[in-house]
Design an enzyme around this catalytic site. Structure first.
Site, PDB file in Angstrom:
ATOM      1  N   PHE A   8      -1.866  -0.319   3.125  1.00 29.04           N
ATOM      2  CA  PHE A   8      -0.521   0.153   2.825  1.00 29.04           C
ATOM      3  C   PHE A   8       0.077   0.912   4.000  1.00 29.04           C
ATOM      4  O   PHE A   8      -0.578   1.771   4.590  1.00 29.04           O
ATOM      5  CB  PHE A   8      -0.536   1.125   1.632  1.00 29.04           C
ATOM      6  CG  PHE A   8      -0.854   0.504   0.306  1.00 29.04           C
ATOM      7  CD1 PHE A   8       0.142  -0.084  -0.450  1.00 29.04           C
ATOM      8  CD2 PHE A   8      -2.145   0.552  -0.196  1.00 29.04           C
ATOM      9  CE1 PHE A   8      -0.147  -0.625  -1.702  1.00 29.04           C
ATOM     10  CE2 PHE A   8      -2.451   0.009  -1.444  1.00 29.04           C
ATOM     11  CZ  PHE A   8      -1.444  -0.586  -2.200  1.00 29.04           C
ATOM     12  N   ASP A   9       1.330   0.608   4.303  1.00 35.83           N
ATOM     13  CA  ASP A   9       2.132   1.538   5.074  1.00 35.83           C
ATOM     14  C   ASP A   9       2.357   2.745   4.170  1.00 35.83           C
ATOM     15  O   ASP A   9       2.136   2.675   2.953  1.00 35.83           O
ATOM     16  CB  ASP A   9       3.458   0.877   5.464  1.00 35.83           C
ATOM     17  CG  ASP A   9       4.394   1.820   6.178  1.00 35.83           C
ATOM     18  OD1 ASP A   9       3.962   2.442   7.166  1.00 35.83           O
ATOM     19  OD2 ASP A   9       5.545   1.954   5.733  1.00 35.83           O
TER      20      ASP A   9
END
Length: 213
Positions: A8-9
């Site tokens: 995930f960003d």
């Protein structure tokens, strides 16, 4: 290929830091460029690293701008940062079901940890790759490769989830599945122009994609 890893960003993906980032850019740039930058004109700065952004404005003063930005950002962080609806529940479910999870961000790790701890997400991520962990930032695949290495995971078994072009392109460059979030500040149309494999409307949508592959 079965998916067992989700990267995930952070900003704009799991936590809403948009207002904090906008205010930090405006505060920093107003000192040397009074009245020249607005909320709309700093939107393109969301996503790239601070070094890339400030170097494009004034390379000689980039380091000073970064320090000013981070000081303002950290001071106002806890009052402006929130978590997106359904994110904590979705991340917890992925964690509880045994998926390998990591954060891959263009923030330095210290700042990323502030957001994770504030929102209670820090319990679910053993691997966090920040800007200070790599020599090349997204969209270069190095941050994703480093996360995969630390998770003992393979690119073909991984998904990269983000809200910006850098995330989609990094995923493509690394050979992972690319997923854009429909709640991205820049909008779905912007993300779709980079041809991600999926655009998700919610964390439940992401869970459905993971389980069907």
């Amino acid at each position: 290929m079965t998916i067992n890893t989700i990267l995930f960003d952070l900003d704009g993906t799991l936590i809403d830091t948009n207002e904090l980032i906008i205010q930090s850019f405006l505060h920093t740039l107003e000192l040397d460029y009074p009245g020249q930058y607005t909320r709309e004109t700093v939107l393109p700065f969301i996503g790239p690293s601070l070094q890339e952004t400030f170097s494009s404005i004034n390379k000689e003063k980039a380091a000073t701008y970064i320090e000013t930005y981070r000081t303002h950002n950290h001071h106002h962080h806890d009052s402006l940062v929130t978590i997106y609806p359904g994110v904590k529940e979705g991340v917890k479910r992925l964690h509880d079901e045994g998926y390998k999870l990591a954060i891959v961000t263009t923030k330095i790790k210290e700042t990323a940890m502030m957001g994770l701890k504030l929102t209670g997400l820090d319990d679910y991520f053993d691997v966090i790759i920040g800007l200070d962990d790599v020599t090349k930032e997204k969209p270069n695949p190095e941050p994703i490769y480093k996360a995969l290495e630390q998770l003992h995971a393979k690119a073909e078994e991984a998904i990269m989830v983000g809200d910006n072009s850098h995330d989609i392109l990094a995923a493509k460059n690394a050979g992972t599945i690319s997923v854009g979030v429909g709640w991205a500040l820049k909008g779905e149309a912007f993300l779709k122009s980079f041809e991600p494999d999926y655009i998700i409307k919610s964390m439940d949508h992401l869970l459905a994609i993971v389980e069907e592959r």
